[in-house]
Design a protein around this motif. Structure first.
Motif, PDB file in Angstrom:
ATOM      1  N   ILE A 105      26.432  50.699  68.307  1.00  0.00           N
ATOM      2  CA  ILE A 105      26.149  50.982  66.897  1.00  0.00           C
ATOM      3  C   ILE A 105      24.678  51.347  66.800  1.00  0.00           C
ATOM      4  N   THR A 138      29.136  54.366  67.064  1.00  0.00           N
ATOM      5  CA  THR A 138      29.094  54.436  65.604  1.00  0.00           C
ATOM      6  C   THR A 138      27.671  54.768  65.195  1.00  0.00           C
ATOM      7  N   CYS A 191      31.367  47.459  60.753  1.00  0.00           N
ATOM      8  CA  CYS A 191      31.612  48.394  61.863  1.00  0.00           C
ATOM      9  C   CYS A 191      31.766  47.710  63.211  1.00  0.00           C
ATOM     10  N   ALA A 197      35.624  52.908  62.981  1.00  0.00           N
ATOM     11  CA  ALA A 197      34.234  53.374  63.004  1.00  0.00           C
ATOM     12  C   ALA A 197      33.845  53.968  64.351  1.00  0.00           C
ATOM     13  N   TYR A 198      34.764  53.957  65.333  1.00  0.00           N
ATOM     14  CA  TYR A 198      34.449  54.500  66.653  1.00  0.00           C
ATOM     15  C   TYR A 198      34.239  56.013  66.565  1.00  0.00           C
ATOM     16  N   THR A 200      32.193  57.925  65.054  1.00  0.00           N
ATOM     17  CA  THR A 200      32.014  58.465  63.702  1.00  0.00           C
ATOM     18  C   THR A 200      30.530  58.475  63.342  1.00  0.00           C
TER      19      THR A 200
END
Length: 451
Positions: A105, A138, A191, A197-198, A200
């Protein structure tokens, strides 16, 4: 899950830890050794060292990257924050791959569709570094994060508290969106491990299109009542940087790229449906009601390393897509020619020695590490020579980043033997000129090959 957070000691990191420490095992990275508690442990690590970060990421399921490197970390730094961002993000990305991390993330910034700034372009490049890993990534793009203690917001707050009147340059009409810290933290938490949320890119916004001029007016009204604000139809960024640094009570290295980015109109998308339920504060005025009106104690300026450490990072031209091994060999071949054979390079096994004409002892002795070609990285430890004070700290390396899109050369943790100010204006200056010339040489090689 075990979550590792880079940038955990910053404003966003501290708020994130408070929200997720009860539900996950947190591994927080810091340059200093800190005491953990409950599910939170701190790991002392150096983002400039791949091995240090790789060790720190062991057994990590989710890696969260909240780092932006606009302040120097050595007594002398040659380079810019864009190349530094690439370098340390690449270390983190490589370590994630090595440790089979399941999700990355990354918190970046809103990116304009047209003209952009070095600050915003740098965040886009870091996105490319993480996306190139193949790990589900993410990417969160946020505008100004509003909250008590947030760096950008505190600059704004200090300006309206410290100045009896303010001139509003043309750039204050640029459009942006803000996000409140609690909402941002909720989005990050949402997330974590969420397959929706992968891979994206999510704009973390509150849906309110607002100009910097209105941000300033609303802040002035909230914190100090009526204040004389004078719009002027020109942009004078140099003066803006000066008064923001002084009256915003912050570092010039942080202010300069931020002001440059304010010249851009940022995108103002609606709140994405995926995170709509996480965003509670839909107006800047509503966010302000959560901020104490009293002035925070002035932050202590970040201390640079007291030892005479040197870091130098430059981006190299490489349109021919030479391997890092070929680039390192070309450097060793090119340098004596560039120096008119005043400097000679000699291999002794895995040791590379640079000599100056007339001296029997080497200026520098470098030991080439065993290189795994797939890593796109060639590293030389600086193990001796007249120009180094230590034999176990510094290294020179060539590497490719973001799947080979960018090529970097760097010297890290070098400690010179020369007296500092003699070194700074002789050897250091010469090194920078040599690396800039080498990049130009590679560009000419590329041009020759293409013509």
């Amino acid at each position: 899950m075990k979550i590792t957070i880079a940038g955990a000691s910053g404003f966003i990191g501290k708020n994130l830890i408070k929200q997720i420490d009860s539900s996950h095992s947190l591994n927080c990275l810091s340059r200093q050794n800190k005491q953990g508690h409950n599910n939170v442990s701190w790991t002392q690590s150096d983002l400039f060292s791949y091995q240090s970060i790789s060790n720190a990421l062991r057994d990590t399921d989710i890696a969260i990257y909240l780092v932006h490197s606009m302040l120097p970390t050595s007594r002398l730094f040659q380079g810019n924050f864009q190349d530094t961002d690439l370098f340390i993000a690449d270390n983190f990305a490589r370590a994630c791959v090595q440790n089979n991390v399941k999700q990355i993330i990354y918190l970046g910034g809103l990116v304009p569709e047209k003209s952009t700034s070095k600050h915003l372009e740098s965040r886009k490049e870091v996105e490319e570094v993480f996306s190139a890993t193949g790990i589900p990534t993410t990417i969160l793009r946020a505008g100004m994060v509003v909250g008590d203690g947030g760096s950008s917001f505190e600059i704004l707050k200090n300006l309206v508290l410290n100045l009896p009147a303010m001139v509003l340059p043309k750039w204050t009409k640029s459009v942006t969106q803000a996000i409140y810290i609690d909402d941002l933290v909720r989005v990050i938490k949402f997330c974590i491990g969420n397959t929706q949320a992968y891979n994206t890119t999510i704009p973390v916004v509150n849906g309110e299109k607002i100009t910097y001029q209105k941000l300033i007016r609303d802040c002035a009204q909230y914190f100090s009542g009526n204040k004389l604000l004078i719009p002027v139809p020109i942009n004078y960024t140099s003066f803006s940087k000066l008064w923001v640094r002084i009256f915003g009570e912050t570092d010039y290295e942080l202010v300069s790229p931020l002001i440059d980015s304010l010249l851009c109109d940022l995108p103002t998308p609606d709140v994405p449906a995926l995170i709509d339920a996480q965003v509670k504060f839909r107006s800047f005025e509503q966010m302000l009601t959560q901020i104490p009106k009293e002035k925070r104690i002035a932050h202590k300026k970040r201390k640079v390393a007291s030892s005479n450490t040197v870091r130098s990072i430059q981006r190299l031209s490489n349109s021919r897509n030479l391997s890092v091994m070929d680039i390192s060999k070309e450097y060793v071949h090119w340098l004596p020619l560039h120096m008119k054979n005043f400097v000679k390079a000699t291999w002794k096994g895995h040791n590379l020695c640079f000599y100056i004409a007339g001296l029997s002892k080497p200026l520098l002795q470098l030991h080439m590490q065993e290189t795994i070609e797939e890593l796109n990285r060639v590293k030389f430890h600086i193990v001796g020579g007249l120009l180094t004070k230590t034999q176990d700290t510094g290294w020179l390396e060539f590497r490719k980043v973001a799947g080979g899109k960018y090529t970097l050369v760097s010297i890290n943790n070098f400690i010179p033997s020369l007296p500092w100010y003699i070194y700074k204006y002789t050897q250091a200056y010469m090194h920078l000129l040599v690396m800039l010339s080498f990049s130009k040489h590679l560009g000419q090689l590329n041009h020759t090959a293409n013509s």
